[in-house]
Design an enzyme around this catalytic site. Structure first.
Site, PDB file in Angstrom:
ATOM      1  N   TRP A 130       0.869  -1.185   0.000  1.00  0.00           N
ATOM      2  CA  TRP A 130       0.000   0.000   0.000  1.00  0.00           C
ATOM      3  C   TRP A 130       0.906   1.235   0.000  1.00  0.00           C
ATOM      4  O   TRP A 130       1.834   1.322   0.821  1.00  0.00           O
ATOM      5  CB  TRP A 130      -0.864  -0.041   1.262  1.00  0.00           C
ATOM      6  CG  TRP A 130      -1.805   1.107   1.442  1.00  0.00           C
ATOM      7  CD1 TRP A 130      -2.644   1.630   0.509  1.00  0.00           C
ATOM      8  CD2 TRP A 130      -2.024   1.856   2.651  1.00  0.00           C
ATOM      9  NE1 TRP A 130      -3.378   2.651   1.058  1.00  0.00           N
ATOM     10  CE2 TRP A 130      -3.016   2.817   2.366  1.00  0.00           C
ATOM     11  CE3 TRP A 130      -1.488   1.809   3.936  1.00  0.00           C
ATOM     12  CZ2 TRP A 130      -3.471   3.722   3.314  1.00  0.00           C
ATOM     13  CZ3 TRP A 130      -1.940   2.709   4.888  1.00  0.00           C
ATOM     14  CH2 TRP A 130      -2.930   3.652   4.577  1.00  0.00           C
ATOM     15  N   ASP A 211      -0.494  -5.365   9.631  1.00  0.00           N
ATOM     16  CA  ASP A 211      -1.525  -4.401   9.248  1.00  0.00           C
ATOM     17  C   ASP A 211      -2.774  -5.211   8.892  1.00  0.00           C
ATOM     18  O   ASP A 211      -2.767  -6.018   7.965  1.00  0.00           O
ATOM     19  CB  ASP A 211      -1.048  -3.576   8.043  1.00  0.00           C
ATOM     20  CG  ASP A 211      -2.020  -2.454   7.702  1.00  0.00           C
ATOM     21  OD1 ASP A 211      -3.066  -2.349   8.386  1.00  0.00           O
ATOM     22  OD2 ASP A 211      -1.754  -1.692   6.757  1.00  0.00           O
ATOM     23  N   LYS A 246     -13.396  -0.433   6.513  1.00  0.00           N
ATOM     24  CA  LYS A 246     -14.004  -1.277   5.490  1.00  0.00           C
ATOM     25  C   LYS A 246     -15.033  -2.231   6.088  1.00  0.00           C
ATOM     26  O   LYS A 246     -16.137  -2.350   5.583  1.00  0.00           O
ATOM     27  CB  LYS A 246     -12.941  -2.105   4.765  1.00  0.00           C
ATOM     28  CG  LYS A 246     -11.583  -1.482   4.688  1.00  0.00           C
ATOM     29  CD  LYS A 246     -11.445  -0.473   3.579  1.00  0.00           C
ATOM     30  CE  LYS A 246     -10.092   0.205   3.687  1.00  0.00           C
ATOM     31  NZ  LYS A 246      -9.715   1.017   2.610  1.00  0.00           N
TER      32      LYS A 246
HETATM   33  C1  LMR Z   1      -6.888   2.046  -0.295  1.00  0.00           C
HETATM   34  O1  LMR Z   1      -5.834   1.404  -0.320  1.00  0.00           O
HETATM   35  O2  LMR Z   1      -7.481   2.410  -1.314  1.00  0.00           O
HETATM   36  C2  LMR Z   1      -7.518   2.366   1.020  1.00  0.00           C
HETATM   37  O3  LMR Z   1      -6.804   1.792   2.047  1.00  0.00           O
HETATM   38  C3  LMR Z   1      -7.785   3.807   1.205  1.00  0.00           C
HETATM   39  C4  LMR Z   1      -6.536   4.600   1.454  1.00  0.00           C
HETATM   40  O4  LMR Z   1      -6.492   5.297   2.475  1.00  0.00           O
HETATM   41  O5  LMR Z   1      -5.603   4.558   0.646  1.00  0.00           O
END
Ligand code: LMR
Length: 397
Positions: A130, A211, A246
């Site tokens: 991420w 996480d 979520k």
């Molecule tokens: C995502 O990866 O789209 C979500 O976790 C929202 C974010 O805060 O990036």
């Protein structure tokens, strides 16, 4: 002050949502940010959340500060979700939980706390991860490195390479792991692989930081605990960041938690004291509403059951859209094998489409996908699936 300073770049995920709002294509589809949508394209407030809010409206008598760590009933609910009510970790008071503003807040509090006690550590993240992971730990002052994870050729985890890398990581370092529904790939480890990772962390001594932002959206609340369960068995100490954006649909209530598991209740008290001092200088104490909603639902058997039903409904709709996308692309004879999208879990999939195609879909079709080709399956619906499949087929023909 700003005269000679360049603007910061837009956020790669949330910036896309801002651009999407301005998109004028009437058929536009947002497959970017990880937000659940129902078949009508709405992000609903869960019925159990509405019911809990009605209870709170009646019951709340004050808006005075919460404790720095949040409401104790919330922390108890979080721990039950993480470990299961019968867990030894809970019974022996080895878990310290603070309510944080979202999962991002949990990661940042954890990062700031770790920087105090492990100033020379490096933080290892999965390749890929991420985008905000790097931002959060980088901003807390940590150098970053990557361990191998997703193999775009096999569309699976490169587990041997991952484990070999984890074996070489020194005790001083911190390893960030996605407990389930890997973001962005949707590809998770098996129970046996998690056991090997937990075993490796015990052997090498590096600090595991899990996480856990999608509990319940992979296979179910209990099934998605796989990673936590292995660490609970094999490690005495680790960090877990939870998010309820979520699975409770509480995105804008910023409802998350950071849980530190320690070897003994005495050490857990020390951990809690440092969690509190870290929170105090960051945001003082958490916003109450989201946490009270979650605690109200988890502590009421009827609401709890209703929540599980609604969560299952969201998960099943996403699974259905995975199948519809794969079948829709196959039916159109699109080049490439997309079948692995059906096996992936959670909201996301690495579609395998190039950045060039991502740009084409956005410019020509108003379909928004995160750079690197991550698709949020929860943005698909029976109303837009044909359009999305047609557009991808046209792009890749
Ligand atoms: C995502 O990866 O789209 C979500 O976790 C929202 C974010 O805060 O990036």
């Amino acid at each position: 002050m700003w005269k000679n300073i360049n603007a910061a770049p837009e956020d790669s995920i949330l910036g896309l949502t801002e651009a999407f709002r301005k998109e004028t294509n009437p058929r536009k589809v947002n497959l970017g940010v990880g937000v659940y949508k129902d078949d009508d394209g709405n992000t609903p407030i869960l019925h159990c959340v509405k019911a809990a809010e009605a209870i709170l409206l009646q019951k709340e008598r004050s808006k005075t500060y919460l404790p720095i760590s949040g409401d104790p009933s919330y922390a108890a609910g979080v721990q039950n979700l993480l470990f299961g009510e019968e867990s030894e970790v809970i019974a022996s008071y080895r878990a310290a939980t603070v309510h944080t503003p979202g999962g991002t807040g949990a990661l940042r509090v954890g990062a700031d706390l770790l920087k105090k006690f492990k100033p020379d550590a490096k933080v290892w993240v999965s390749a890929p991860t991420w985008a905000n992971h790097k931002g959060i730990f980088g901003s807390a002052g940590f150098p970053l490195d990557e361990y191998p994870y997703y193999n775009p050729v096999t569309k699976k985890v490169d587990f041997e390479k991952m484990l070999a890398c984890l074996e070489a990581i020194p005790e001083r370092d911190i390893v960030l792991l996605h407990a389930c529904c890997h973001n962005p790939s949707g590809v998770d480890l098996s129970a046996e692989q998690w056991q090997q990772v937990a075993q490796m962390s015990r052997q090498k001594g590096w600090t595991p930081f899990l996480d856990f932002a999608y509990q319940g959206l992979g296979q179910g609340i209990v099934e998605d605990r796989l990673a936590i369960a292995q660490f609970a068995l094999l490690r005495e100490d680790y960090f877990v960041a939870s998010s309820f954006s979520k699975n409770f649909g509480l995105y804008n209530e910023r409802t998350g938690a950071l849980t530190l598991v320690s070897p003994s209740p005495e050490e857990s008290k020390v951990a809690m004291s440092h969690l509190k001092s870290t929170v105090r200088v960051c945001y003082s104490n958490p916003p109450a509403h989201g946490g009270l909603v979650v605690a109200t639902i988890l502590n009421d058997p009827a609401l709890h059951a209703q929540w599980l039903g609604e969560l299952n409904g969201m998960r099943e709709r996403i699974v259905g859209m995975r199948a519809a996308l794969v079948d829709g692309l196959a039916k159109r004879g699109v080049r490439g094998d997309f079948s692995s999208i059906k096996e992936q879990r959670g909201m996301f999939s690495f579609s395998g489409i190039s950045d060039e195609t991502v740009a084409w879909l956005r410019d020509r079709k108003g379909i928004y996908v995160v750079g690197g080709g991550r698709i949020n399956l929860a943005g698909l619906s029976s109303k837009n699936i044909e359009y999305v499949c047609d557009s991808i087929a046209e792009a890749l023909k």
